[in-house]
Design a protein around this motif. Structure first.
Motif, PDB file in Angstrom:
ATOM      1  N   ILE A 237      -6.109   6.095   9.537  1.00  9.23           N
ATOM      2  CA  ILE A 237      -5.049   6.900   8.922  1.00  9.23           C
ATOM      3  C   ILE A 237      -4.229   6.060   7.947  1.00  9.23           C
ATOM      4  O   ILE A 237      -3.908   6.503   6.844  1.00  9.23           O
ATOM      5  N   GLU A 238      -3.916   4.824   8.331  1.00  3.58           N
ATOM      6  CA  GLU A 238      -3.173   3.950   7.410  1.00  3.58           C
ATOM      7  C   GLU A 238      -3.972   3.715   6.131  1.00  3.58           C
ATOM      8  O   GLU A 238      -3.419   3.751   5.032  1.00  3.58           O
TER       9      GLU A 238
ATOM     10  N   MET B 200      -3.624   6.690   3.966  1.00  3.38           N
ATOM     11  CA  MET B 200      -2.284   6.784   3.375  1.00  3.38           C
ATOM     12  C   MET B 200      -2.145   5.825   2.196  1.00  3.38           C
ATOM     13  O   MET B 200      -1.527   6.159   1.192  1.00  3.38           O
TER      14      MET B 200
ATOM     15  N   GLY C  41      -0.945  11.466   6.979  1.00  3.48           N
ATOM     16  CA  GLY C  41      -2.187  10.823   6.569  1.00  3.48           C
ATOM     17  C   GLY C  41      -3.443  11.296   7.271  1.00  3.48           C
ATOM     18  O   GLY C  41      -4.528  10.806   6.978  1.00  3.48           O
ATOM     19  N   THR C  42      -3.323  12.247   8.186  1.00  8.63           N
ATOM     20  CA  THR C  42      -4.520  12.736   8.892  1.00  8.63           C
ATOM     21  C   THR C  42      -5.288  13.754   8.065  1.00  8.63           C
ATOM     22  O   THR C  42      -6.418  14.091   8.416  1.00  8.63           O
TER      23      THR C  42
ATOM     24  N   GLN D  26       5.797   7.913  13.335  1.00  6.35           N
ATOM     25  CA  GLN D  26       5.028   9.139  13.565  1.00  6.35           C
ATOM     26  C   GLN D  26       4.200   9.013  14.845  1.00  6.35           C
ATOM     27  O   GLN D  26       4.214   9.913  15.685  1.00  6.35           O
TER      28      GLN D  26
ATOM     29  N   VAL E 140       3.882   4.583   4.005  1.00  4.17           N
ATOM     30  CA  VAL E 140       3.114   4.034   5.132  1.00  4.17           C
ATOM     31  C   VAL E 140       4.053   3.456   6.191  1.00  4.17           C
ATOM     32  O   VAL E 140       3.750   3.486   7.382  1.00  4.17           O
TER      33      VAL E 140
ATOM     34  N   VAL F  18      -0.107  13.351  12.637  1.00  6.46           N
ATOM     35  CA  VAL F  18       0.746  12.389  11.945  1.00  6.46           C
ATOM     36  C   VAL F  18       0.435  12.406  10.454  1.00  6.46           C
ATOM     37  O   VAL F  18      -0.600  12.943  10.022  1.00  6.46           O
TER      38      VAL F  18
ATOM     39  N   LEU G 165       4.586   5.411   9.374  1.00  6.38           N
ATOM     40  CA  LEU G 165       3.466   5.780  10.235  1.00  6.38           C
ATOM     41  C   LEU G 165       3.714   5.398  11.691  1.00  6.38           C
ATOM     42  O   LEU G 165       3.404   6.176  12.599  1.00  6.38           O
ATOM     43  N   ASP G 166       4.291   4.235  11.928  1.00 10.19           N
ATOM     44  CA  ASP G 166       4.568   3.827  13.315  1.00 10.19           C
ATOM     45  C   ASP G 166       5.513   4.807  13.999  1.00 10.19           C
ATOM     46  O   ASP G 166       5.322   5.146  15.172  1.00 10.19           O
TER      47      ASP G 166
ATOM     48  N   ARG H  76      -5.181   4.643  14.152  1.00  9.98           N
ATOM     49  CA  ARG H  76      -4.092   4.236  13.274  1.00  9.98           C
ATOM     50  C   ARG H  76      -4.649   3.540  12.036  1.00  9.98           C
ATOM     51  O   ARG H  76      -4.170   3.742  10.928  1.00  9.98           O
TER      52      ARG H  76
ATOM     53  N   SER I 168       3.456  18.828  10.782  1.00  2.37           N
ATOM     54  CA  SER I 168       3.200  17.712  11.696  1.00  2.37           C
ATOM     55  C   SER I 168       3.289  18.112  13.162  1.00  2.37           C
ATOM     56  O   SER I 168       2.452  17.702  13.954  1.00  2.37           O
TER      57      SER I 168
END
Length: 167
Positions: free
Chosen positions: A111-112, A115, A14-15, A131, A125, A12, A128-129, A108, A82
Motif C-alpha cells: 500500500i505504501e 501511495m 492507498g488500497t 490509518q 504517505v 486504508v 498511513l501509520d 503495508r 475509508s
C-alpha cells in the motif's frame, strides 16, 4: 449481478478504494460516488497538512456518505469511504440499512508503494501509520467481505463481485 443496496468500498489510504469502487460500479451498472468528495474543505486541508482526522471531523462526512447510500435505495450504488472503525461503519449502517462493505486489504509495504506512485492526492504517505492504527477489520457479524488488493484492478473487482455474490 444486481445490488439492491449500496456497497461501501473501504480500507486504508492507498488500497485503491476509488479505482476499485468506480470499476465495481461500472461492472454492475450502478452509480458511483467518490467518498473524498464528501469531505468538507477543512478535512481535506487537515489531511493535506499531515494531520489525522479526529472522530469529530469524520461524523459529518460519514453522515453525508450514508445519506448518499440511503438515497440510492434499491437502485444500488457503490461509494468509496475509508470506514476504518466499526463505529464508523455502524454510523453508515444507521443511515443506510442493508449497506454492504468491501474491505480492501493488503500489506503495508504494498500500500505504501502504491501511495508513493500516485500523483495529486491530498493524503500523504505520512498518515498511513495512523490509518493502520485506526483500522478495525470487518467483524464476523458485519455484512461485507474482505478482498486482497494484490493483482490488477480488474482481478480485484472480479474477486469482490464473486465474494459479494456469496453474501
Amino acid at each position: 449481478m444486481n445490488f439492491s443496496h449500496a456497497v461501501i468500498v473501504m480500507g486504508v489510504a492507498g488500497t485503491g478504494k476509488s479505482t476499485i469502487g468506480a470499476l465495481l460500479a461500472e461492472r454492475v451498472s450502478v452509480a458511483y460516488a467518490e467518498g473524498d468528495d464528501f469531505h468538507p474543505a477543512a478535512n481535506v486541508a487537515k489531511m493535506a497538512a499531515g494531520v489525522p482526522l479526529e472522530d469529530a471531523d469524520r461524523w459529518p462526512w460519514l453522515d453525508s456518505v450514508g445519506a448518499w447510500a440511503r438515497e440510492r435505495g434499491e437502485a444500488g450504488g457503490v461509494a468509496s469511504c475509508s470506514a476504518l472503525k466499526r463505529a464508523y461503519r455502524d454510523r453508515l449502517r444507521e443511515a443506510a440499512p442493508g449497506v454492504a462493505f468491501v474491505h480492501l486489504a493488503g500489506s503495508r509495504e504494498l500500500i505504501e508503494s502504491r501511495m508513493r506512485e500516485r500523483k495529486g492526492h491530498f493524503m500523504p504517505v505520512a498518515l498511513l501509520d495512523s490509518q493502520f492504527a485506526a483500522l478495525e477489520g470487518l467483524g464476523d457479524d458485519e455484512y461485507g467481505v474482505t478482498v486482497d488488493v494484490e493483482g490488477t484492478p480488474e482481478e480485484i473487482v472480479e474477486r469482490a463481485v464473486g465474494a459479494l455474490a456469496r453474501l
